[in-house]
Design a protein around this motif. Structure first.
Motif, mmCIF file in Angstrom:
data_model
loop_
_atom_site.group_PDB
_atom_site.id
_atom_site.type_symbol
_atom_site.label_atom_id
_atom_site.label_comp_id
_atom_site.label_asym_id
_atom_site.label_seq_id
_atom_site.Cartn_x
_atom_site.Cartn_y
_atom_site.Cartn_z
ATOM 1 N N ALA A 43 0.820 -1.214 0.000
ATOM 2 C CA ALA A 43 0.000 0.000 0.000
ATOM 3 C C ALA A 43 0.854 1.264 0.000
ATOM 4 O O ALA A 43 0.518 2.259 -0.640
ATOM 5 N N ALA A 44 1.982 1.221 0.722
ATOM 6 C CA ALA A 44 2.835 2.408 0.853
ATOM 7 C C ALA A 44 3.899 2.498 -0.234
ATOM 8 O O ALA A 44 4.575 3.523 -0.357
ATOM 9 N N GLY A 45 4.104 1.413 -0.967
ATOM 10 C CA GLY A 45 5.150 1.413 -1.978
ATOM 11 C C GLY A 45 6.542 1.339 -1.370
ATOM 12 O O GLY A 45 7.502 1.841 -1.939
ATOM 13 N N ARG A 46 6.641 0.724 -0.203
ATOM 14 C CA ARG A 46 7.922 0.565 0.501
ATOM 15 C C ARG A 46 8.281 -0.915 0.563
ATOM 16 O O ARG A 46 7.400 -1.773 0.503
ATOM 17 N N PRO A 47 9.544 -1.238 0.757
ATOM 18 C CA PRO A 47 9.921 -2.651 0.884
ATOM 19 C C PRO A 47 9.384 -3.269 2.175
ATOM 20 O O PRO A 47 9.343 -2.607 3.219
ATOM 21 N N LYS A 48 8.977 -4.525 2.094
ATOM 22 C CA LYS A 48 8.539 -5.258 3.279
ATOM 23 C C LYS A 48 9.686 -5.285 4.291
ATOM 24 O O LYS A 48 10.839 -5.508 3.923
ATOM 25 N N GLY A 49 9.375 -5.030 5.549
ATOM 26 C CA GLY A 49 10.384 -5.033 6.604
ATOM 27 C C GLY A 49 11.075 -3.700 6.822
ATOM 28 O O GLY A 49 11.815 -3.533 7.793
ATOM 29 N N SER A 50 10.841 -2.733 5.927
ATOM 30 C CA SER A 50 11.450 -1.416 6.131
ATOM 31 C C SER A 50 10.745 -0.695 7.274
ATOM 32 O O SER A 50 9.623 -1.014 7.650
ATOM 33 N N VAL A 51 11.407 0.289 7.835
ATOM 34 C CA VAL A 51 10.897 0.992 9.014
ATOM 35 C C VAL A 51 9.763 1.934 8.650
ATOM 36 O O VAL A 51 9.879 2.738 7.725
ATOM 37 N N MET A 52 8.659 1.809 9.380
ATOM 38 C CA MET A 52 7.531 2.720 9.254
ATOM 39 C C MET A 52 7.682 3.833 10.306
ATOM 40 O O MET A 52 7.556 5.011 9.999
ATOM 41 N N VAL A 53 7.958 3.436 11.552
ATOM 42 C CA VAL A 53 8.119 4.382 12.665
ATOM 43 C C VAL A 53 9.176 3.818 13.614
ATOM 44 O O VAL A 53 9.199 2.623 13.887
ATOM 45 N N ILE A 54 10.040 4.698 14.112
ATOM 46 C CA ILE A 54 11.049 4.288 15.095
ATOM 47 C C ILE A 54 11.030 5.267 16.264
ATOM 48 O O ILE A 54 10.932 6.483 16.064
ATOM 49 N N GLU A 55 11.074 4.739 17.466
ATOM 50 C CA GLU A 55 11.145 5.564 18.678
ATOM 51 C C GLU A 55 12.567 5.511 19.212
ATOM 52 O O GLU A 55 13.193 4.456 19.193
ATOM 53 N N PHE A 56 13.079 6.662 19.664
ATOM 54 C CA PHE A 56 14.410 6.687 20.259
ATOM 55 C C PHE A 56 14.493 7.799 21.290
ATOM 56 O O PHE A 56 13.687 8.725 21.283
ATOM 57 N N GLN A 57 15.452 7.654 22.200
ATOM 58 C CA GLN A 57 15.685 8.647 23.255
ATOM 59 C C GLN A 57 17.109 9.174 23.134
ATOM 60 O O GLN A 57 18.035 8.417 22.902
#
Length: 65
Positions: A43-57
């Motif tokens: 649906a997004a036209g991105r590779p399977k397993g690629s990052v959609m959202v990442i949280e970091f501090q």
């Protein structure tokens, strides 16, 4: 207590950017990572397993990419 979490846009390089920033600051870490499954990737036209959202501090400050 943090009331606002900044969201930073990195196109398709969010994981690389988060890892870079975490390497620069002490007391920093990667949190949850949401990745595209097969349907979401299609649906997004991105590779399977690629990052959609990442949280970091960074020094205790939370960010989302």
């Amino acid at each position: 207590m943090q009331k606002i979490t900044p969201f930073l846009w990195f196109d398709d390089k969010a994981e690389e950017a988060a890892n870079f920033y975490v390497s620069l600051f002490k007391n920093s870490k990667i949190g949850d990572i949401a990745r595209y499954d097969e349907a979401g990737a299609k649906a997004a036209g991105r590779p399977k397993g690629s990052v959609m959202v990442i949280e970091f501090q960074l020094e205790g400050q939370e960010f989302v990419g």
